[in-house]
Design an enzyme around this catalytic site. Structure first.
Site, PDB file in Angstrom:
ATOM      1  N   LYS A   1       0.817  -1.303  -0.091  1.00 27.71           N
ATOM      2  CA  LYS A   1       0.116  -0.155  -0.034  1.00 27.71           C
ATOM      3  C   LYS A   1       0.814   1.117  -0.001  1.00 27.71           C
ATOM      4  CE  LYS A   1      -1.729   1.589   4.112  1.00 27.71           C
ATOM      5  NZ  LYS A   1      -1.462   2.976   4.263  1.00 27.71           N
ATOM      6  N   ASN A   2       1.803   1.278   0.825  1.00 27.38           N
ATOM      7  CA  ASN A   2       2.820   2.483   1.161  1.00 27.38           C
ATOM      8  C   ASN A   2       3.581   2.821  -0.163  1.00 27.38           C
ATOM      9  OD1 ASN A   2       1.159   2.729   3.325  1.00 27.38           O
ATOM     10  ND2 ASN A   2       2.957   2.677   4.655  1.00 27.38           N
TER      11      ASN A   2
ATOM     12  N   ARG B   1      -4.582  10.475   4.478  1.00 25.69           N
ATOM     13  CA  ARG B   1      -3.704  11.392   4.440  1.00 25.69           C
ATOM     14  C   ARG B   1      -2.534  11.280   3.521  1.00 25.69           C
ATOM     15  NH1 ARG B   1       0.072  14.042   8.177  1.00 25.69           N
ATOM     16  NH2 ARG B   1       1.959  13.454   7.460  1.00 25.69           N
TER      17      ARG B   1
ATOM     18  N   CYS C   1      -5.147   8.601   9.895  1.00 22.72           N
ATOM     19  CA  CYS C   1      -5.203   7.700  11.314  1.00 22.72           C
ATOM     20  C   CYS C   1      -5.231   8.624  12.319  1.00 22.72           C
ATOM     21  CB  CYS C   1      -3.857   6.928  11.450  1.00 22.72           C
ATOM     22  SG  CYS C   1      -4.072   5.466  10.320  1.00 22.72           S
TER      23      CYS C   1
ATOM     24  N   ARG D   1      -0.136  15.004  13.085  1.00 21.11           N
ATOM     25  CA  ARG D   1       0.630  14.494  11.838  1.00 21.11           C
ATOM     26  C   ARG D   1       0.670  15.782  10.758  1.00 21.11           C
ATOM     27  NH1 ARG D   1      -0.882   8.442   9.972  1.00 21.11           N
ATOM     28  NH2 ARG D   1       1.186   8.803   8.908  1.00 21.11           N
ATOM     29  N   PRO D   2       1.744  16.596  11.232  1.00 18.79           N
ATOM     30  CA  PRO D   2       1.854  17.789  10.635  1.00 18.79           C
ATOM     31  C   PRO D   2       2.479  17.510   8.996  1.00 18.79           C
ATOM     32  CG  PRO D   2       3.515  17.658  11.870  1.00 18.79           C
ATOM     33  CD  PRO D   2       2.731  16.433  12.323  1.00 18.79           C
TER      34      PRO D   2
ATOM     35  N   ASP E   1       4.512  20.149   7.650  1.00 20.40           N
ATOM     36  CA  ASP E   1       5.126  21.453   7.411  1.00 20.40           C
ATOM     37  C   ASP E   1       6.336  21.137   6.661  1.00 20.40           C
ATOM     38  OD1 ASP E   1       5.743  19.785   9.528  1.00 20.40           O
ATOM     39  OD2 ASP E   1       7.011  21.421  10.487  1.00 20.40           O
ATOM     40  N   LEU E   2       6.952  19.979   6.954  1.00 23.55           N
ATOM     41  CA  LEU E   2       8.279  19.814   6.397  1.00 23.55           C
ATOM     42  C   LEU E   2       8.016  19.676   4.748  1.00 23.55           C
ATOM     43  CD1 LEU E   2       9.751  17.370   8.918  1.00 23.55           C
ATOM     44  CD2 LEU E   2      10.244  19.663   8.430  1.00 23.55           C
TER      45      LEU E   2
ATOM     46  N   ASP F   1       4.792   0.656  11.955  1.00 22.49           N
ATOM     47  CA  ASP F   1       3.807   0.242  11.338  1.00 22.49           C
ATOM     48  C   ASP F   1       3.612  -1.183  12.001  1.00 22.49           C
ATOM     49  OD1 ASP F   1       2.817   2.454  10.111  1.00 22.49           O
ATOM     50  OD2 ASP F   1       3.069   1.749   8.284  1.00 22.49           O
TER      51      ASP F   1
ATOM     52  N   ARG G   1      -8.617  -0.513   5.054  1.00 15.51           N
ATOM     53  CA  ARG G   1      -7.885   0.622   4.211  1.00 15.51           C
ATOM     54  C   ARG G   1      -6.320  -0.070   3.852  1.00 15.51           C
ATOM     55  NH1 ARG G   1      -6.437   4.872   7.948  1.00 15.51           N
ATOM     56  NH2 ARG G   1      -4.943   5.024   6.421  1.00 15.51           N
TER      57      ARG G   1
HETATM   58  C1  UD1 Z   1       4.371   7.009   6.394  1.00 16.47           C
HETATM   59  C2  UD1 Z   1       3.471   5.700   6.151  1.00 16.47           C
HETATM   60  C3  UD1 Z   1       2.974   5.174   7.497  1.00 16.47           C
HETATM   61  C4  UD1 Z   1       4.094   5.157   8.454  1.00 16.47           C
HETATM   62  C5  UD1 Z   1       5.175   6.371   8.498  1.00 16.47           C
HETATM   63  C6  UD1 Z   1       6.347   6.078   9.303  1.00 16.47           C
HETATM   64  C7  UD1 Z   1       2.576   6.062   3.781  1.00 16.47           C
HETATM   65  C8  UD1 Z   1       1.295   6.310   2.891  1.00 16.47           C
HETATM   66  N1  UD1 Z   1       2.420   5.909   5.183  1.00 16.47           N
HETATM   67  O1  UD1 Z   1       3.427   7.953   6.728  1.00 16.47           O
HETATM   68  O2  UD1 Z   1       2.233   4.106   7.279  1.00 16.47           O
HETATM   69  O3  UD1 Z   1       3.674   4.898   9.671  1.00 16.47           O
HETATM   70  O4  UD1 Z   1       5.564   6.588   7.135  1.00 16.47           O
HETATM   71  O5  UD1 Z   1       7.019   5.096   8.859  1.00 16.47           O
HETATM   72  O6  UD1 Z   1       3.631   5.774   3.323  1.00 16.47           O
HETATM   73  N2  UD1 Z   1       6.376  14.907  10.556  1.00 16.47           N
HETATM   74  C9  UD1 Z   1       6.596  16.277  10.890  1.00 16.47           C
HETATM   75  N3  UD1 Z   1       6.395  17.235   9.662  1.00 16.47           N
HETATM   76  C10 UD1 Z   1       5.878  16.557   8.415  1.00 16.47           C
HETATM   77  C11 UD1 Z   1       5.910  15.329   8.153  1.00 16.47           C
HETATM   78  C12 UD1 Z   1       6.314  14.452   9.325  1.00 16.47           C
HETATM   79  O7  UD1 Z   1       6.680  16.598  11.780  1.00 16.47           O
HETATM   80  O8  UD1 Z   1       6.147  17.588   7.532  1.00 16.47           O
HETATM   81  C13 UD1 Z   1       6.579  14.035  11.424  1.00 16.47           C
HETATM   82  C14 UD1 Z   1       5.384  13.059  11.707  1.00 16.47           C
HETATM   83  O9  UD1 Z   1       4.441  13.830  12.790  1.00 16.47           O
HETATM   84  C15 UD1 Z   1       5.942  11.881  12.635  1.00 16.47           C
HETATM   85  C16 UD1 Z   1       7.298  11.820  11.684  1.00 16.47           C
HETATM   86  O10 UD1 Z   1       7.465  12.989  11.034  1.00 16.47           O
HETATM   87  O11 UD1 Z   1       6.109  12.096  13.783  1.00 16.47           O
HETATM   88  C17 UD1 Z   1       7.304  10.671  10.612  1.00 16.47           C
HETATM   89  O12 UD1 Z   1       6.080  10.975   9.831  1.00 16.47           O
HETATM   90  P1  UD1 Z   1       6.230  10.495   8.055  1.00 16.47           P
HETATM   91  O13 UD1 Z   1       7.321   9.695   8.004  1.00 16.47           O
HETATM   92  O14 UD1 Z   1       6.225  11.742   7.299  1.00 16.47           O
HETATM   93  O15 UD1 Z   1       4.792   9.552   7.898  1.00 16.47           O
HETATM   94  P2  UD1 Z   1       3.860   9.478   6.812  1.00 16.47           P
HETATM   95  O16 UD1 Z   1       4.911   9.914   5.405  1.00 16.47           O
HETATM   96  O17 UD1 Z   1       2.818  10.383   6.894  1.00 16.47           O
END
Ligand code: UD1
Length: 420
Positions: free
Chosen positions: A22-23, A93, A117, A122-123, A125-126, A307, A399
């Protein structure tokens, strides 16, 4: 509302084919926006999140045709809508992944802030700061992200302060069509990021360093179509391995990639499982034994995957001994513990740590699924428990797990879906 009804106490025993990841499939679907040519994608999993992404692309004017093997031809040659609406984005998301490709190819995108979820804030911003560094003008208005650029995005050096999978993917896709070189530092090394990079390479992108923490992308003017097979799902693989181990059973999984699961396999061996693996298969035999408790701490790849955390919490709930599970990636991701305690587990939560004292037996109970992986852990607990467990709100599980009840039935589990 759909529920899963499980009579526990059956040892899992059998063989399964693992679905596409999926991811990896979600960003690859988003990447089809980067070209006007047809991209053919094979080994897509049959999942609700995939349908949502297909629907989102469809809304934008992308033409999609699918055969019964879930091979899909995607052609983004006549985009009419540059917006990803709240109604779709709130359910998934990963919709944010259309932002980078839209902006890079069309110079504009209007994407709702994501939901997804219930595992803490889950921001994004980055993602946004990275695109700004590449020349995008980003504003936020009424719950929507508005991003624009005059002409092409330009290359930039982007250092992520936190490892972000989605952020790395969004920037990598945007950079593929940007002018000049982009360097992503502290990039996510997850196998799904590598799979996306490989698909982009097949589309004519110039990328190196994927799978390391520094990815270099030299932008090209246009990308072309390709035919790409999505990698096997390592989290689905891990979930069935844990389910078999928790029930003292054995399992053989085909069409998977054990290489992407090293730390999970290591922890299962620590729990007492006999594991053999080949290039595209893995088998586990617990010989009827009760697992030993194993402590884990989640971290970005190649660390222990967040996960897989909930599934190991379930394993520990019935293991011999006491374990600690530390969640460092997401806040609020230990929520399944309270439902498991209703089944007789002994889990104490302190901040981001769960202290689990393994019990010889769990009891079936009505429980509620709260997020995707938490639901999988409740299924595992229910398979081990004495008596009947009814899991409510299983739309979460649909999902991310293809035909979970059919697959578990194939392994001898007593599980059915109730539509009451
Ligand atoms: C992806 C996976 C999800 C997995 C996660 C971590 C998909 C569709 N989903 O989610 O299943 O649990 O990786 O391996 O591939 N963060 C920030 N700012 C940002 C982005 C992220 O602070 O702009 C923080 C998040 O709050 C979190 C951490 O970074 O604490 C990791 O998040 P991220 O790796 O971005 O998760 P996803 O890509 O959403």
């Amino acid at each position: 509302m759909n529920k899963l009804v499980i009579q526990g106490g059956h040892r899992l025993d059998g063989e399964l084919r693992i679905s596409g990841a999926k991811n990896a499939a979600l960003p690859i679907l988003a990447a089809t926006l980067l070209t006007e040519d047809t991209v053919s994608i094979r080994n897509l999993p049959h999942l609700h999140d995939i349908t949502t992404m297909i629907e989102l692309l469809g809304c934008m004017g992308v033409k999609l045709s699918m055969d019964e093997q879930m091979r899909i031809d995607v052609r983004a040659d006549s985009i009419t809508e540059f917006s990803a609406p709240y109604e779709l984005v709130k359910t998934m998301r990963a919709s944010i992944l259309v932002l980078g490709p839209m902006l890079a190819r069309f110079g504009r995108a209007h994407v709702s802030f994501p939901g997804g979820c219930a595992i803490g804030s889950r921001p994004v911003d980055l993602h946004l700061r990275g695109l700004e560094a590449m020349g995008a003008e980003v504003t936020v208005d009424g719950g929507y992200i508005n991003a624009r650029v005059d002409g092409r995005l330009h290359g930039a050096r982007i250092l992520f302060e936190t490892v972000t999978v989605g952020g790395t993917e969004n920037i990598m896709m945007a950079a593929a069509l940007a002018e000049g070189r982009t360097i992503i530092e502290n990039a996510a090394r997850e196998p799904e990021v590598v799979d996306l990079a490989q698909c982009l390479l097949a589309m004519g992108a110039r990328i190196s360093g994927h799978g390391t923490d520094t990815i270099v992308i030299d932008g090209v003017e246009r990308l072309h179509g390709c035919d790409y097979a999505v990698m096997p799902d390592r989290i689905e693989t891990g979930t069935y391995l844990v389910a078999a181990a928790a029930t003292g059973g054995r399992i053989h999984l085909r069409h998977t990639c054990p290489e992407t699961l090293e730390v999970v396999v290591q922890k299962l061996r620590e729990a007492g499982a006999d594991i053999e693996e080949g290039d595209d298969w893995v088998s586990l035999d617990m010989h009827g034994r009760r697992p030993r408790a194993v402590s884990i701490k989640t971290a970005p790849y190649p660390g222990f995957p967040t996960d897989m955390q909930a599934q190991f919490t379930a394993l520990n709930a019935i293991a011999e001994g006491t374990a600690t599970v530390i969640e460092t990636v997401f806040e609020n991701r230990l929520i399944q513990a309270h439902e498991m305690n209703r089944m007789g587990a002994h889990i104490v939560i302190e901040g981001n740590t769960a202290i689990i004292t393994g019990q010889p037996q769990l009891q079936g109970a009505p429980v509620m699924a709260s997020d995707l992986r938490a639901s999988a852990s409740l299924v595992i607990a229910a398979l081990v428990a004495q008596g009947e467990t009814v899991i409510d709100r299983i739309y979460h599980i649909d999902r991310g797990y293809e035909c979970i009840e059919e697959k578990l039935q194939q392994l001898g589990a007593d599980i059915r879906r109730s539509r009451e």
